[in-house]
Write an enzyme that holds these catalytic residues in place. Structure first.
Site, PDB file in Angstrom:
ATOM      1  N   SER A  52      24.535 -58.026 -24.914  1.00 42.35           N
ATOM      2  CA  SER A  52      25.294 -56.858 -25.322  1.00 42.35           C
ATOM      3  C   SER A  52      25.722 -56.975 -26.789  1.00 42.35           C
ATOM      4  O   SER A  52      24.873 -57.121 -27.660  1.00 42.35           O
ATOM      5  CB  SER A  52      26.488 -56.658 -24.383  1.00 42.35           C
ATOM      6  OG  SER A  52      27.097 -55.403 -24.571  1.00 42.35           O
ATOM      7  N   ASP A  89      21.096 -49.258 -17.493  1.00 43.62           N
ATOM      8  CA  ASP A  89      22.248 -49.670 -18.304  1.00 43.62           C
ATOM      9  C   ASP A  89      23.038 -48.434 -18.740  1.00 43.62           C
ATOM     10  O   ASP A  89      22.507 -47.550 -19.413  1.00 43.62           O
ATOM     11  CB  ASP A  89      21.764 -50.453 -19.528  1.00 43.62           C
ATOM     12  CG  ASP A  89      22.875 -51.226 -20.224  1.00 43.62           C
ATOM     13  OD1 ASP A  89      24.034 -50.771 -20.184  1.00 43.62           O
ATOM     14  OD2 ASP A  89      22.579 -52.286 -20.799  1.00 43.62           O
ATOM     15  N   HIS A 105      24.096 -52.948 -16.793  1.00 44.65           N
ATOM     16  CA  HIS A 105      24.524 -53.756 -17.942  1.00 44.65           C
ATOM     17  C   HIS A 105      24.873 -55.152 -17.440  1.00 44.65           C
ATOM     18  O   HIS A 105      26.038 -55.546 -17.345  1.00 44.65           O
ATOM     19  CB  HIS A 105      25.714 -53.106 -18.629  1.00 44.65           C
ATOM     20  CG  HIS A 105      25.976 -53.637 -20.009  1.00 44.65           C
ATOM     21  ND1 HIS A 105      25.060 -53.534 -21.029  1.00 44.65           N
ATOM     22  CD2 HIS A 105      27.057 -54.284 -20.533  1.00 44.65           C
ATOM     23  CE1 HIS A 105      25.562 -54.085 -22.129  1.00 44.65           C
ATOM     24  NE2 HIS A 105      26.755 -54.555 -21.846  1.00 44.65           N
TER      25      HIS A 105
END
Length: 267
Positions: free
Chosen positions: A132, A196, A241
């Site tokens: 991320s 995501d 995610h």
């Protein structure tokens, strides 16, 4: 400051992976993931460190700072950013990262790289990665030249590889002017979940296309072997995610290619 989360090698130490966590997280979380603390394994199934016994893993903690995207709340962050979730329209219409804080984050990673070099691990045996926001940071730190890695010889040496998991290209309007001369020859693994909803899969795709179109970095197909110079973008169906076992398998394969185990006398 608490000690770094580290997985020590169980064989002769000949390579290092520096892996940056995501926004609001801590290094210990990813140490647990890579160690397999949360996994159910079949009898005899190896953990990631067992597949790569020569590798030292370092999981730094981001400094705490105010994050505009989270209403100015103070939290662990590698840099400040104005938007989250990061959707394709937002990504293309504005730059959401604060440049100076990105540089500060890169310096944290570069200091760790330099410490490993001083300890005897050449830069060609070091991989920088992240998840991320940590993945965005890894992209900058891994491909950046002296304009990013301001205290090191960022234009003179190159890393063994870069890993971006569920990340994006930050500071895209300045990215091209700050990359290393070696950026095109660095192997890059990019993993992203199709579901995501924090850093949208399309943002990852756009970022990889920018690497190819603006920087001339080769984009491999999903069927190509992992570990060749250029970027290999891997999509994981229905993954949000987070990570998944297949992504971790690809990570092991990639690392085994770019920092294979060596006999100590060959170093």
């Amino acid at each position: 400051m608490r000690p770094l989360a580290i997985i020590q090698p169980t064989a002769a130490h000949t390579a290092t992976v520096i892996f940056a966590h995501g926004l609001g997280d801590e290094g210990e979380s990813w140490r647990a993931v890579i160690s397999g603390d949360y996994d159910y394994r079949q009898p005899g199934e190896l953990t990631i460190p067992a597949h790569l016994p020569h590798v030292k893993w370092i999981f730094p903690d981001a400094p705490k700072q105010a994050v505009t995207a989270n209403f100015g709340m103070t939290m662990p962050a590698w840099f400040d950013m104005s938007d989250l979730p990061l959707r394709p329209g937002q990504y293309l219409n504005k730059v959401c990262e604060e440049d100076e804080t990105v540089k500060n984050g890169v310096q944290i990673i570069d200091d760790l790289v330099q410490a490993e070099i001083k300890a005897g691990i050449p830069e060609s045996r070091i991989v920088v990665g992240g998840f991320s926001q940590g993945g965005a940071l890894a992209l900058v730190a891994g491909l950046g030249g002296k304009d990013w890695r301001t205290k090191s010889s960022g234009d003179e040496n190159k890393l063994a590889g870069v890993v971006v998991l569920s990340g994006w290209m930050p500071i895209r309007e300045k990215f091209e002017s700050r990359i290393s001369p070696h950026a095109k020859s660095i192997p890059l693994l990019w993993g992203h979940g199709t579901a995501d909803s924090v850093i949208y899969h399309k943002v990852g795709e756009i970022s990889v296309d920018l690497l190819q179109d603006q920087l001339g970095i080769v984009k491999h197909s999903a069927q190509d072997q992992l570990g060749a110079p250029g970027v290999n973008f891997r999509s994981y169906e229905r993954m949000g995610h987070t990570s998944c076992p297949k992504e971790m398998e690809d990570l092991v394969t990639f690392l085994g290619s770019v920092i294979p185990q060596q006999q100590t006398q060959n170093l």
